[in-house]
Design a protein around this motif. Sequence first.
Motif, PDB file in Angstrom:
ATOM      1  N   GLU A  19       0.894  -1.208  -0.021  1.00 15.74           N
ATOM      2  CA  GLU A  19      -0.028   0.117   0.070  1.00 15.74           C
ATOM      3  C   GLU A  19       0.734   1.304   0.076  1.00 15.74           C
ATOM      4  N   THR A  20       1.820   1.301   0.853  1.00 14.12           N
ATOM      5  CA  THR A  20       3.020   2.525   0.618  1.00 14.12           C
ATOM      6  C   THR A  20       3.572   2.526  -0.495  1.00 14.12           C
ATOM      7  N   SER A  21       3.908   1.545  -1.094  1.00 13.32           N
ATOM      8  CA  SER A  21       4.601   1.648  -2.604  1.00 13.32           C
ATOM      9  C   SER A  21       3.580   2.212  -3.556  1.00 13.32           C
ATOM     10  N   LEU A  22       2.258   1.861  -3.323  1.00 12.25           N
ATOM     11  CA  LEU A  22       1.139   2.039  -4.300  1.00 12.25           C
ATOM     12  C   LEU A  22       0.956   3.444  -4.184  1.00 12.25           C
ATOM     13  N   LEU A  23       1.036   4.153  -3.023  1.00 16.69           N
ATOM     14  CA  LEU A  23       0.805   5.503  -2.878  1.00 16.69           C
ATOM     15  C   LEU A  23       1.953   6.407  -3.980  1.00 16.69           C
ATOM     16  N   THR A 126      -8.356   3.815  -6.514  1.00 16.88           N
ATOM     17  CA  THR A 126      -9.128   4.848  -6.038  1.00 16.88           C
ATOM     18  C   THR A 126      -8.841   5.418  -4.863  1.00 16.88           C
ATOM     19  N   ALA A 127      -8.807   4.557  -3.787  1.00 18.59           N
ATOM     20  CA  ALA A 127      -8.418   5.093  -2.370  1.00 18.59           C
ATOM     21  C   ALA A 127      -6.893   5.351  -2.449  1.00 18.59           C
ATOM     22  N   ALA A 128      -6.101   4.993  -3.023  1.00 23.31           N
ATOM     23  CA  ALA A 128      -4.762   5.474  -3.031  1.00 23.31           C
ATOM     24  C   ALA A 128      -4.781   6.887  -3.588  1.00 23.31           C
ATOM     25  N   ALA A 129      -5.434   7.262  -4.639  1.00 28.37           N
ATOM     26  CA  ALA A 129      -5.459   8.767  -5.258  1.00 28.37           C
ATOM     27  C   ALA A 129      -6.144   9.639  -4.063  1.00 28.37           C
ATOM     28  N   GLY A 130      -7.239   9.005  -3.107  1.00 27.44           N
ATOM     29  CA  GLY A 130      -7.426  10.015  -2.258  1.00 27.44           C
ATOM     30  C   GLY A 130      -6.573  10.125  -1.129  1.00 27.44           C
ATOM     31  N   ALA A 131      -5.786   9.151  -0.825  1.00 23.11           N
ATOM     32  CA  ALA A 131      -4.512   9.276   0.310  1.00 23.11           C
ATOM     33  C   ALA A 131      -3.524  10.359  -0.446  1.00 23.11           C
ATOM     34  N   LEU A 158     -10.282   4.808   4.295  1.00 18.42           N
ATOM     35  CA  LEU A 158      -9.841   4.893   5.620  1.00 18.42           C
ATOM     36  C   LEU A 158      -8.653   3.957   5.713  1.00 18.42           C
ATOM     37  N   ARG A 159      -8.646   2.909   5.069  1.00 17.10           N
ATOM     38  CA  ARG A 159      -7.357   1.854   5.007  1.00 17.10           C
ATOM     39  C   ARG A 159      -6.059   2.707   4.440  1.00 17.10           C
ATOM     40  N   LEU A 160      -6.424   3.346   3.181  1.00 20.05           N
ATOM     41  CA  LEU A 160      -5.167   3.899   2.658  1.00 20.05           C
ATOM     42  C   LEU A 160      -4.806   5.419   3.413  1.00 20.05           C
ATOM     43  N   LEU A 161      -5.855   6.243   4.105  1.00 17.01           N
ATOM     44  CA  LEU A 161      -5.288   7.314   4.727  1.00 17.01           C
ATOM     45  C   LEU A 161      -4.449   7.085   5.893  1.00 17.01           C
TER      46      LEU A 161
END
Length: 381
Positions: A19-23, A126-131, A158-161
């Motif tokens: 997830e961190t790499s995805l951001l 999509t969640a990554a874009a929000g984060a 919330l998971r990615l934030l």
Amino acid sequence: MKVYQLSDIERVTSSSAFETSLLDAIADGFVSYSRGEFNACPIQTMGAPPMGKFSCASGSSHDSEYAAQVCIKSGYVTAADHFVVKVASGGYPMPSNSGCMQVYSQHTGKLEALLLDDGILTELRTAAAGAVAAKYMAPKELKRIGMLGTGIQARYQLRLLKHVTECRDLMVYGRTDANVRKYVDDCKSDGWTVTVASGPNDLLDKCELIVTTTTAREPVLGIGGRRSAIPEQHITCIGADAPGKMELDVDLVKSANVLVADSRLQTKERGEFEKAVKDRLVSVEDILEIGELAQMPILPSKLGGVTSHAEYSGLLSEVATAEQSTEHGVGMSRCKALLSGMIQNGPNFGLSIFDSSGVAVQDCVIAGMVYSALAAAEERS
């Protein structure tokens, strides 16, 4: 051709490291898009106006809540190895979200991998874009996050934030009491302190960061002329991913100090700014792309520590210099205008809004990451 099932995909995407790499990868993807290095094909949206409804709506007693649609996005980075076609479906009265991502070789045109992800890669990207948007635009000191909506994307956000803020205080608003109760229970079990709002506008009054994740086609937030008294506030808009969808009152959009989109071009046909642009309340030329912010580390990396107009003036000089460079030239004139406004109005963003209507570069990024991770796992086994 390789075919990967949902269980395979979940094994490589469930870690915090992924997830961190995805951001970082999504931010880089937005940069590629804003630099013109990504080739995006026209989006296809089926089942949503002006097209007819899908047959799943036949005989439905809740026709006014119909939200079923299928979205097809595709594209490629120039001179990369692959191009990607993504199909994602969901929305009431479909029983669940579904979809797949198809990875083709740019060299041969052949299908190399089929990722049968049931739509979770779309949820993740999509969640990554929000984060990423929260990282660049949300106030640095968050006391409370507001969530409009209680569906699956409201959970992924919330998971990615969690990777970009330590705030764990949440206020939520949803239309259906049972869904709200389930969402609250799920969030509390994941470490969040949760308050239920009595109305959507409560989020404007009590949350520095708001994320909207509904399928609404009429304004939900900011109706009745409501505005926030919070000096610095950011709203990330996720739900308006097809023509005609909207979650914010157009006057709330008009009142924002900073408008940012994933794609400036798409704001003319879909997304949270669509109506404001068509009504000429907002000019497309005044909308920044998040890839223009992300490619300019001077702006997002230093804003958190800036407290005076003099420091902003110094940043403005740096941006003006970067505007002349080939590497950072795209969007720098808009960044310069943004900083100029801050010098006049105070050292913060004021009200900023990010419109995430979704661009295919996000699908290419996550499909490439997952395909590489799966291939590497096969080599090790």
